[in-house]
Design a protein around this motif. Structure first.
Motif, PDB file in Angstrom:
ATOM      1  N   ALA A   4     -11.356   1.220  -7.320  1.00 38.49           N
ATOM      2  CA  ALA A   4     -10.122   1.996  -7.357  1.00 38.49           C
ATOM      3  C   ALA A   4      -8.964   1.014  -7.481  1.00 38.49           C
ATOM      4  CB  ALA A   4      -9.991   2.838  -6.093  1.00 38.49           C
ATOM      5  N   ARG A   5      -8.453   0.859  -8.694  1.00 37.02           N
ATOM      6  CA  ARG A   5      -7.419  -0.151  -8.937  1.00 37.02           C
ATOM      7  C   ARG A   5      -6.100   0.209  -8.269  1.00 37.02           C
ATOM      8  NH1 ARG A   5      -6.851  -1.536 -15.096  1.00 37.02           N
ATOM      9  NH2 ARG A   5      -5.084  -2.659 -14.203  1.00 37.02           N
ATOM     10  N   ILE A   6      -5.321  -0.832  -7.987  1.00 35.85           N
ATOM     11  CA  ILE A   6      -4.024  -0.679  -7.332  1.00 35.85           C
ATOM     12  C   ILE A   6      -2.962  -1.360  -8.192  1.00 35.85           C
ATOM     13  CG2 ILE A   6      -2.642  -1.292  -5.302  1.00 35.85           C
ATOM     14  CD1 ILE A   6      -5.276  -1.307  -3.707  1.00 35.85           C
ATOM     15  N   ASP A   7      -1.867  -0.669  -8.422  1.00 42.45           N
ATOM     16  CA  ASP A   7      -0.684  -1.268  -9.034  1.00 42.45           C
ATOM     17  C   ASP A   7       0.170  -1.811  -7.887  1.00 42.45           C
ATOM     18  OD1 ASP A   7       1.759  -1.892 -10.208  1.00 42.45           O
ATOM     19  OD2 ASP A   7       1.728  -0.177 -11.571  1.00 42.45           O
ATOM     20  N   LEU A  22       0.212   7.583 -16.931  1.00 40.58           N
ATOM     21  CA  LEU A  22       0.100   6.192 -17.355  1.00 40.58           C
ATOM     22  C   LEU A  22      -0.913   5.454 -16.491  1.00 40.58           C
ATOM     23  CD1 LEU A  22       3.913   5.391 -17.748  1.00 40.58           C
ATOM     24  CD2 LEU A  22       2.288   5.916 -19.576  1.00 40.58           C
ATOM     25  N   ALA A  23      -0.785   5.623 -15.175  1.00 37.65           N
ATOM     26  CA  ALA A  23      -1.706   4.956 -14.251  1.00 37.65           C
ATOM     27  C   ALA A  23      -3.121   5.483 -14.417  1.00 37.65           C
ATOM     28  CB  ALA A  23      -1.219   5.142 -12.820  1.00 37.65           C
ATOM     29  N   SER A  24      -3.245   6.789 -14.576  1.00 41.44           N
ATOM     30  CA  SER A  24      -4.568   7.393 -14.726  1.00 41.44           C
ATOM     31  C   SER A  24      -5.283   6.854 -15.958  1.00 41.44           C
ATOM     32  CB  SER A  24      -4.438   8.908 -14.802  1.00 41.44           C
ATOM     33  OG  SER A  24      -5.690   9.518 -15.003  1.00 41.44           O
ATOM     34  N   VAL A  47      -5.802   3.210 -12.754  1.00 39.18           N
ATOM     35  CA  VAL A  47      -5.085   2.775 -11.551  1.00 39.18           C
ATOM     36  C   VAL A  47      -4.896   3.978 -10.640  1.00 39.18           C
ATOM     37  CG1 VAL A  47      -2.932   1.805 -10.658  1.00 39.18           C
ATOM     38  CG2 VAL A  47      -3.925   0.905 -12.777  1.00 39.18           C
ATOM     39  N   GLY A  48      -5.476   3.917  -9.434  1.00 33.37           N
ATOM     40  CA  GLY A  48      -5.445   5.076  -8.549  1.00 33.37           C
ATOM     41  C   GLY A  48      -4.351   5.070  -7.511  1.00 33.37           C
ATOM     42  N   ARG A  49      -3.918   3.867  -7.102  1.00 33.38           N
ATOM     43  CA  ARG A  49      -2.899   3.774  -6.053  1.00 33.38           C
ATOM     44  C   ARG A  49      -1.808   2.797  -6.465  1.00 33.38           C
ATOM     45  NH1 ARG A  49      -5.782   2.135  -0.690  1.00 33.38           N
ATOM     46  NH2 ARG A  49      -7.179   1.003  -2.091  1.00 33.38           N
ATOM     47  N   ARG A  50      -0.683   2.859  -5.784  1.00 31.95           N
ATOM     48  CA  ARG A  50       0.425   1.995  -6.133  1.00 31.95           C
ATOM     49  C   ARG A  50       1.294   1.661  -4.928  1.00 31.95           C
ATOM     50  NH1 ARG A  50       0.038   5.985  -9.481  1.00 31.95           N
ATOM     51  NH2 ARG A  50       1.074   7.974  -9.176  1.00 31.95           N
ATOM     52  N   ILE A  51       1.968   0.533  -5.044  1.00 36.82           N
ATOM     53  CA  ILE A  51       2.951   0.094  -4.070  1.00 36.82           C
ATOM     54  C   ILE A  51       4.329   0.291  -4.692  1.00 36.82           C
ATOM     55  CG2 ILE A  51       3.854  -1.847  -2.727  1.00 36.82           C
ATOM     56  CD1 ILE A  51       1.097  -1.025  -1.793  1.00 36.82           C
ATOM     57  N   ARG A  79     -12.210 -10.196 -10.770  1.00 36.13           N
ATOM     58  CA  ARG A  79     -11.307  -9.197 -11.352  1.00 36.13           C
ATOM     59  C   ARG A  79     -11.009  -8.090 -10.339  1.00 36.13           C
ATOM     60  NH1 ARG A  79     -14.857  -9.846 -15.717  1.00 36.13           N
ATOM     61  NH2 ARG A  79     -15.760  -7.778 -15.352  1.00 36.13           N
ATOM     62  N   ALA A  80     -12.005  -7.686  -9.571  1.00 36.01           N
ATOM     63  CA  ALA A  80     -11.807  -6.646  -8.562  1.00 36.01           C
ATOM     64  C   ALA A  80     -10.812  -7.101  -7.503  1.00 36.01           C
ATOM     65  CB  ALA A  80     -13.138  -6.279  -7.911  1.00 36.01           C
ATOM     66  N   SER A  81     -10.827  -8.375  -7.180  1.00 34.86           N
ATOM     67  CA  SER A  81      -9.869  -8.886  -6.204  1.00 34.86           C
ATOM     68  C   SER A  81      -8.452  -8.754  -6.741  1.00 34.86           C
ATOM     69  CB  SER A  81     -10.174 -10.351  -5.878  1.00 34.86           C
ATOM     70  OG  SER A  81      -9.251 -10.848  -4.923  1.00 34.86           O
ATOM     71  N   ILE A  82      -8.238  -9.192  -7.976  1.00 36.78           N
ATOM     72  CA  ILE A  82      -6.894  -9.147  -8.558  1.00 36.78           C
ATOM     73  C   ILE A  82      -6.426  -7.711  -8.743  1.00 36.78           C
ATOM     74  CG2 ILE A  82      -5.587  -9.676 -10.661  1.00 36.78           C
ATOM     75  CD1 ILE A  82      -7.335 -12.228 -10.885  1.00 36.78           C
ATOM     76  N   HIS A  83      -7.324  -6.824  -9.123  1.00 33.63           N
ATOM     77  CA  HIS A  83      -6.941  -5.443  -9.424  1.00 33.63           C
ATOM     78  C   HIS A  83      -6.878  -4.527  -8.196  1.00 33.63           C
ATOM     79  CE1 HIS A  83      -6.494  -5.654 -13.690  1.00 33.63           C
ATOM     80  NE2 HIS A  83      -7.720  -6.073 -13.900  1.00 33.63           N
ATOM     81  N   ALA A  84      -7.421  -4.985  -7.062  1.00 34.67           N
ATOM     82  CA  ALA A  84      -7.418  -4.086  -5.903  1.00 34.67           C
ATOM     83  C   ALA A  84      -7.472  -4.816  -4.569  1.00 34.67           C
ATOM     84  CB  ALA A  84      -8.591  -3.100  -5.995  1.00 34.67           C
ATOM     85  N   HIS A  85      -8.474  -5.654  -4.363  1.00 37.36           N
ATOM     86  CA  HIS A  85      -8.760  -6.141  -3.017  1.00 37.36           C
ATOM     87  C   HIS A  85      -7.685  -7.081  -2.478  1.00 37.36           C
ATOM     88  CE1 HIS A  85     -12.363  -4.018  -3.636  1.00 37.36           C
ATOM     89  NE2 HIS A  85     -13.014  -4.958  -4.300  1.00 37.36           N
TER      90      HIS A  85
END
Length: 294
Positions: free
Chosen positions: A3-6, A44-46, A50-54, A275-281
């Motif tokens: 679940a990616r995060i912006d 755009l996020a969908s 990208v599921g969540r954002r700050i 990549r998962a770290s950069i995009h979410a974790h």
């Protein structure tokens, strides 16, 4: 699929009237001199997965923080809010304590790039206010440019227990001539900051710093940015880099999908876990997210 995060986007409503940098006479900002919010961001996020954002402040007022927290309460996709208080004023301790009662409130961002004194962050924050950030478990977003990095290093060294994230990789001076001192300031400053384990970097805001002719296609933009991103990866590692869009400022240079494709290419050589770290974790760790709504 993660679940990616912006890790960095903005909402604003011009009628609020406190965006001092976003004015009708700033002709280069004309395309973003309008309201931006959740309804436009969602598709755009969908589309980018990208599921969540700050949400990050764009005005130096506490009213802006109230506004973003209100927007976050309306939208489950908002995982956190980075707001604003006057760090130089000890009365801001009470404001921090009040904001911190809301679990969406994750930290603060002084608009350092807009202040006249490039040494402000090293000399002006009040000790009681900085102590309150730490006591409340909050974070610090550093909106800086290369000329601010020496002062940021002093601030970071003085506060090793305060998590700090460098917005937009400190905006490298891409369009400056080769001999411009900002190139050395950026390389030296970022390499030094990366040695502090409580400092993280955002992979965001770079397209708008680039020469326009170098972003004709995602492939061209990725080729231009690769030397810079390779340095960031070597310095910080994937575990301390947070992906963000800087939407809607991003749209001055390109669309959300364009930046997404550029970063897909830039990170293509990394492992799935990196990549998962950069995009979410990395965002989850830095902002203290819990795998769902913060």
């Amino acid at each position: 699929m993660i679940a990616r995060i912006d890790g960095h986007c903005h909402y604003w409503a011009l009628e609020r009237g406190d965006y001092g940098w976003l004015t009708p006479d700033a002709l280069h900002l004309a395309p973003i001199h309008r309201d931006f919010g959740a309804a436009e961001m969602r598709p755009l996020a969908s589309a980018a997965g990208v599921g969540r954002r700050i949400l990050v402040q764009a005005a130096p007022t506490e009213a802006e923080t109230h506004y973003l927290l209100e927007q976050g309460r309306k939208e489950d996709a908002v995982a956190g809010v980075v707001g604003w208080v006057d760090l130089s004023d000890p009365r801001s301790v009470a404001s921090l304590e009040r904001f911190a009662r809301d679990p969406l409130f994750k930290g603060v961002r002084p608009m350092l790039q807009d202040l006249d004194d490039p040494q402000w962050i090293a000399t002006r924050p009040h000790p009681e206010t900085v102590a309150a950030l730490k006591r409340l478990g909050l974070r610090f977003d550093a909106l800086v440019m290369p000329q601010h990095l020496s002062a940021l290093i002093r601030f970071v060294n003085a506060n090793p227990d305060l998590p700090v994230i460098i917005d937009h990789a400190a905006k490298p001076a891409f369009t400056a001539p080769a001999g411009d001192p900002r190139h050395v300031m950026w390389e030296h400053g970022m390499a030094q900051l990366a040695t502090r384990r409580h400092v993280v970097c955002k992979l965001s805001g770079l397209l708008t710093e680039m020469p326009a002719g170098c972003r004709a296609t995602p492939e061209a933009a990725a080729a231009f940015l690769r030397p810079t991103v390779d340095k960031l990866l070597a310095w910080f590692g994937p575990e301390r880099i947070v992906w963000g869009s800087d939407w809607p400022v991003l749209t001055l240079a390109a669309g959300y999908d364009f930046w997404n494709e550029v970063t897909v290419q830039l990170l293509d050589g990394l492992s799935e876990a990196e990549r998962a770290s950069i995009h979410a974790h990395a965002a989850e760790r830095f902002y203290g997210l819990d795998g769902g709504r913060a």
